[in-house]
Scaffold this motif. Structure first.
Motif, PDB file in Angstrom:
ATOM      1  N   LEU A 213       0.818  -1.208   0.000  1.00 16.67           N
ATOM      2  CA  LEU A 213       0.000   0.000   0.000  1.00 16.67           C
ATOM      3  C   LEU A 213       0.856   1.263   0.000  1.00 16.67           C
ATOM      4  CD1 LEU A 213      -2.830  -0.769   2.590  1.00 16.67           C
ATOM      5  CD2 LEU A 213      -3.000  -0.779   0.094  1.00 16.67           C
ATOM      6  N   GLY A 217      -3.228   4.423   1.498  1.00 15.00           N
ATOM      7  CA  GLY A 217      -3.892   3.367   0.737  1.00 15.00           C
ATOM      8  C   GLY A 217      -4.717   2.486   1.656  1.00 15.00           C
ATOM      9  N   GLN A 275      -5.835   0.223   6.967  1.00 10.47           N
ATOM     10  CA  GLN A 275      -4.722   1.043   6.500  1.00 10.47           C
ATOM     11  C   GLN A 275      -3.480   0.680   7.296  1.00 10.47           C
ATOM     12  OE1 GLN A 275      -6.026   5.167   6.880  1.00 10.47           O
ATOM     13  NE2 GLN A 275      -6.347   5.273   4.680  1.00 10.47           N
TER      14      GLN A 275
END
Length: 383
Positions: A213, A217, A275
């Motif tokens: 990520l 993200g 996250q």
């Protein structure tokens, strides 16, 4: 899988070309004389067909490593071969083969940022996002070939330029993707109630998801299984760097036909959004295995390969299932990588020059597949 039976089959001498297909050679199994592999090359595909001589006839079908190949390509190749048979029967009605332009080639993966969906099914959610956000790159992963072909046809019809599809097992691909993912969606994955080790949400895959990520993200899991939701939330809470947000029965702009059915049945839907709270340190490695220049044989006996017990290392395994011979080349039917989700491949080994290649493409550069490949090269040079 498409296949056909024939009372007799007499193909032209190989190699021969017909209708855009090249039938390169037929390699005979050294383990079972009834079995052979026919290597076939097409502008978009390189694969093997399995030929088995049975009592009263011949069976031809795609070899198991050919499953990523579009069904239409396999059907077409088998249909050409069937013309050389007598009393043929099978399921070879040719289906439309969509354009391969947006079937992702990982040899040329160079996206600076992308959005990912794992297991897109009908593709309704993925297609809508790509249409609504033409400035973003979207990638869909799926292992169900008909779903892939369905979405490729929709990409053609909608004239999308920002959506790519891949036939790939996310559990291996996640380990090697660069940390450029803006968002990762997993909607209604198979819950595997009796086999939780087969789920996409495991400690190993969650670690890799978080690692790819970009800052801010997000991973979005959506499921109708309360048990799957609870176990995934527990994994997230145990992760060292993870922030979680949960919701129940949150309305969505795009709803799949299955979700619509569940809503009508008043079935609960659970959302888990994650996250990473730490900057990714995911190494930016080559996506595909680096191949050796050559692997020279030292008096190898075929029986010493396929009679060998599977090699099980600390983090990998290797099993040579068969050795097939064509002139000075051997085709090695192998299963390798992670024992939890093995990869079936065919390798072509030129015993004269030492060249080694994977039919249909090189595996991903995961630790398990890299170690299995290294063990195979060492084995070919030792025995």
């Amino acid at each position: 899988m498409p296949h056909f039976y024939a009372k007799e089959l007499a193909t032209p001498p190989m190699p021969f070309e017909e209708q855009g297909f090249k039938f390169c050679y037929e390699a005979q199994s050294l383990r079972d004389p009834r079995v052979s592999l026919i290597r076939v090359q097409h502008p978009s595909s390189d694969f093997c067909l399995l030929k088995i001589v049975q009592q009263g006839g011949v069976l031809c079908k795609g070899e198991k490593s050919s499953r990523p190949i579009p069904v239409g390509i396999l059907q077409h190749a088998l249909e050409i071969l069937s013309h050389y048979g007598k009393q043929v029967r099978g399921n070879l009605a040719l289906s439309h083969c969509p354009s391969q332009a947006f079937l992702l080639d990982f040899k040329h993966f160079n996206f600076e940022s992308f959005y990912l969906e794992i297991g897109f099914g009908s593709g309704r959610f993925l297609l809508q996002k790509a249409q609504a956000n033409p400035e973003n790159i979207y990638i869909g992963l799926e292992v169900h070939t008909p779903s892939i072909e369905q979405v490729l046809r929709q990409i053609e019809l909608l004239e999308l330029k920002n959506l790519y599809i891949a036939h790939a097992d996310a559990r291996t691909l996640l380990e090697v993707l660069p940390p450029n993912c803006e968002g990762l969606d997993i909607h209604f994955p198979v819950p595997w109630p009796k086999h939780p080790n087969r789920r996409i949400f495991t400690p190993h895959t969650l670690e890799n998801m978080l690692a790819i990520l970009r800052p801010k993200g997000e991973i979005w899991l959506r499921t109708d299984s309360l048990e799957y939701f609870k176990s995934s939330l527990e994994l997230a809470l145990n992760a060292p760097t993870c922030q979680a947000t949960i919701a129940k029965n949150a309305p969505q702009e795009v709803v799949s036909k299955y979700e619509a059915r569940w809503v009508r049945q008043e079935k609960d839907i659970y959302d888990l959004r994650l996250q990473s709270s730490a900057k990714s340190v995911h190494p930016n490695l080559p996506l595909l295995l680096p191949m050796p220049q050559n692997v020279k044989p030292k008096g190898v006996k075929a029986s010493s390969l396929w009679q060998k017990k599977p090699i099980i290392g600390e983090d990998y395994f290797l099993n040579i299932q068969d050795v097939l011979e064509y002139e000075d080349s051997w085709l090695l039917a192998v299963s390798l990588g992670d024992v939890r989700f093995p990869l079936n491949k065919i390798l072509c080994w030129d015993r004269g020059g030492g060249g080694l290649e994977y039919v249909g493409g090189v595996p991903f550069n995961t630790k398990a597949q890299r170690h299995a490949h290294e063990a195979l090269c060492a084995l070919l040079q030792e025995v």
